[in-house]
Design a protein around this motif. Sequence first.
Motif, PDB file in Angstrom:
ATOM      1  N   ARG A  21      -5.951   1.789 -24.436  1.00 59.51           N
ATOM      2  CA  ARG A  21      -5.899   1.640 -22.985  1.00 59.51           C
ATOM      3  C   ARG A  21      -5.423   0.295 -22.458  1.00 59.51           C
ATOM      4  N   ILE A  22      -5.774  -0.802 -23.117  1.00 57.58           N
ATOM      5  CA  ILE A  22      -5.622  -2.110 -22.498  1.00 57.58           C
ATOM      6  C   ILE A  22      -4.173  -2.467 -22.174  1.00 57.58           C
ATOM      7  N   LEU A  23      -3.250  -2.226 -23.106  1.00 62.04           N
ATOM      8  CA  LEU A  23      -1.855  -2.581 -22.849  1.00 62.04           C
ATOM      9  C   LEU A  23      -1.309  -1.818 -21.646  1.00 62.04           C
ATOM     10  N   PHE A  24      -1.722  -0.565 -21.505  1.00 60.76           N
ATOM     11  CA  PHE A  24      -1.306   0.226 -20.354  1.00 60.76           C
ATOM     12  C   PHE A  24      -1.856  -0.378 -19.059  1.00 60.76           C
ATOM     13  N   ILE A  25      -3.129  -0.774 -19.061  1.00 58.28           N
ATOM     14  CA  ILE A  25      -3.755  -1.357 -17.875  1.00 58.28           C
ATOM     15  C   ILE A  25      -3.052  -2.654 -17.493  1.00 58.28           C
ATOM     16  N   ILE A  26      -2.772  -3.503 -18.471  1.00 63.80           N
ATOM     17  CA  ILE A  26      -2.114  -4.779 -18.187  1.00 63.80           C
ATOM     18  C   ILE A  26      -0.702  -4.549 -17.637  1.00 63.80           C
ATOM     19  N   GLY A  27       0.025  -3.623 -18.237  1.00 68.66           N
ATOM     20  CA  GLY A  27       1.365  -3.304 -17.746  1.00 68.66           C
ATOM     21  C   GLY A  27       1.334  -2.772 -16.328  1.00 68.66           C
ATOM     22  N   PHE A  28       0.359  -1.932 -16.044  1.00 69.42           N
ATOM     23  CA  PHE A  28       0.207  -1.370 -14.707  1.00 69.42           C
ATOM     24  C   PHE A  28      -0.098  -2.472 -13.692  1.00 69.42           C
ATOM     25  N   TYR A  29      -0.913  -3.439 -14.096  1.00 69.45           N
ATOM     26  CA  TYR A  29      -1.255  -4.567 -13.213  1.00 69.45           C
ATOM     27  C   TYR A  29      -0.010  -5.393 -12.883  1.00 69.45           C
ATOM     28  N   ILE A  30       0.826  -5.632 -13.887  1.00 75.52           N
ATOM     29  CA  ILE A  30       2.062  -6.372 -13.655  1.00 75.52           C
ATOM     30  C   ILE A  30       2.953  -5.637 -12.659  1.00 75.52           C
ATOM     31  N   LEU A  31       3.083  -4.331 -12.809  1.00 80.41           N
ATOM     32  CA  LEU A  31       3.917  -3.541 -11.902  1.00 80.41           C
ATOM     33  C   LEU A  31       3.380  -3.584 -10.475  1.00 80.41           C
ATOM     34  N   ILE A  32       2.059  -3.513 -10.331  1.00 73.97           N
ATOM     35  CA  ILE A  32       1.460  -3.543  -8.992  1.00 73.97           C
ATOM     36  C   ILE A  32       1.728  -4.880  -8.313  1.00 73.97           C
ATOM     37  N   LEU A  33       1.534  -5.972  -9.034  1.00 73.86           N
ATOM     38  CA  LEU A  33       1.780  -7.290  -8.434  1.00 73.86           C
ATOM     39  C   LEU A  33       3.254  -7.492  -8.118  1.00 73.86           C
ATOM     40  N   ALA A  34       4.127  -7.028  -9.012  1.00 73.06           N
ATOM     41  CA  ALA A  34       5.566  -7.156  -8.766  1.00 73.06           C
ATOM     42  C   ALA A  34       5.971  -6.361  -7.526  1.00 73.06           C
ATOM     43  N   ALA A  35       5.395  -5.165  -7.376  1.00 69.25           N
ATOM     44  CA  ALA A  35       5.697  -4.346  -6.202  1.00 69.25           C
ATOM     45  C   ALA A  35       5.181  -5.015  -4.934  1.00 69.25           C
ATOM     46  N   ALA A  36       3.999  -5.611  -5.015  1.00 69.09           N
ATOM     47  CA  ALA A  36       3.430  -6.277  -3.840  1.00 69.09           C
ATOM     48  C   ALA A  36       4.280  -7.470  -3.425  1.00 69.09           C
ATOM     49  N   ILE A  37       4.737  -8.239  -4.394  1.00 64.30           N
ATOM     50  CA  ILE A  37       5.593  -9.384  -4.091  1.00 64.30           C
ATOM     51  C   ILE A  37       6.904  -8.928  -3.465  1.00 64.30           C
ATOM     52  N   GLY A  38       7.458  -7.832  -4.014  1.00 65.85           N
ATOM     53  CA  GLY A  38       8.738  -7.341  -3.518  1.00 65.85           C
ATOM     54  C   GLY A  38       8.655  -6.661  -2.174  1.00 65.85           C
ATOM     55  N   LEU A  39       7.574  -5.885  -1.945  1.00 65.53           N
ATOM     56  CA  LEU A  39       7.463  -5.113  -0.716  1.00 65.53           C
ATOM     57  C   LEU A  39       6.880  -5.896   0.444  1.00 65.53           C
ATOM     58  N   LEU A  40       6.140  -6.940   0.123  1.00 68.98           N
ATOM     59  CA  LEU A  40       5.490  -7.709   1.181  1.00 68.98           C
ATOM     60  C   LEU A  40       5.878  -9.181   1.132  1.00 68.98           C
TER      61      LEU A  40
END
Length: 259
Positions: A21-40
């Motif tokens: 699970r952990i690598l998936f969770i960390i990857g998902f966290y990176i995508l969420i932050l990247a999306a937040a930086i890009g969209l906002l």
Amino acid sequence: MNFGRISVIAMNVFKEVIRDRILFIIGFYILILAAAIGLLPEIAASTENKIFLDFGLATANVLGLVVAVFVGTGLINKEIEKRTILVLMAKPIARSEFIIGKYLGLVTVLAVLTAAMTAIYLGFLQFDKIDYSTNSLLIAAFFQFLQLSLIAAVAITLGVFTSSLLATALTFFVYLTGNITQDLLQFARLGQNPGIQRLTQALYLILPDLSRLDLKNDAIYGLEALPNSMVLVGHTVYGFVYSLMLLAIAIFIFSQREF
């Protein structure tokens, strides 16, 4: 109590969860932050950048909570459902060692997950040139880890004597209610209803006061907004003691079960 056996159990839990699970969770966290930086971009660059700071901490907390609850409630039940508990109990392993090993393994996972997400979070803040207080965010991350460790103890305790599904629902209830017990207490006092007051007071005394371990909002405004060092030490002791009490309950219940 044999710490060698405890460490073996903890390491097995750690390897299994990290692999699954952990690598998936960390990857998902990176995508969420990247999306937040890009969209906002405008929000992220606004005065003091409070929204993105809060968003990063809150997202890390939610992802850590998901791991603590879903993994914690299944650690014991999975062994029972697969009947591997019979093999384990036939070995020279005390039931207390089994519970403690499972808990320490999950806590180690949460420590690695919190450290990784904190490093990624600080990296995004640095990359986007967002002003922040490193020390205050690190303190908030530490208390987030303490809160997740306490929730993991709740999940394991409930998972010892209930099904995984019910234990998951109850653990989420404890988390949600534990974060607002102080507010419920104040609200009941305003209502002047003795029955509700007794109920909210009982909830406050029984359930963990998780608001003590939630410093996200304080950390956003820097070190000067955090409680003083003595209060922080008191909150830390509270988290450790409550977790130990829950583990003692889990060990007692598990020791009474027949397989």
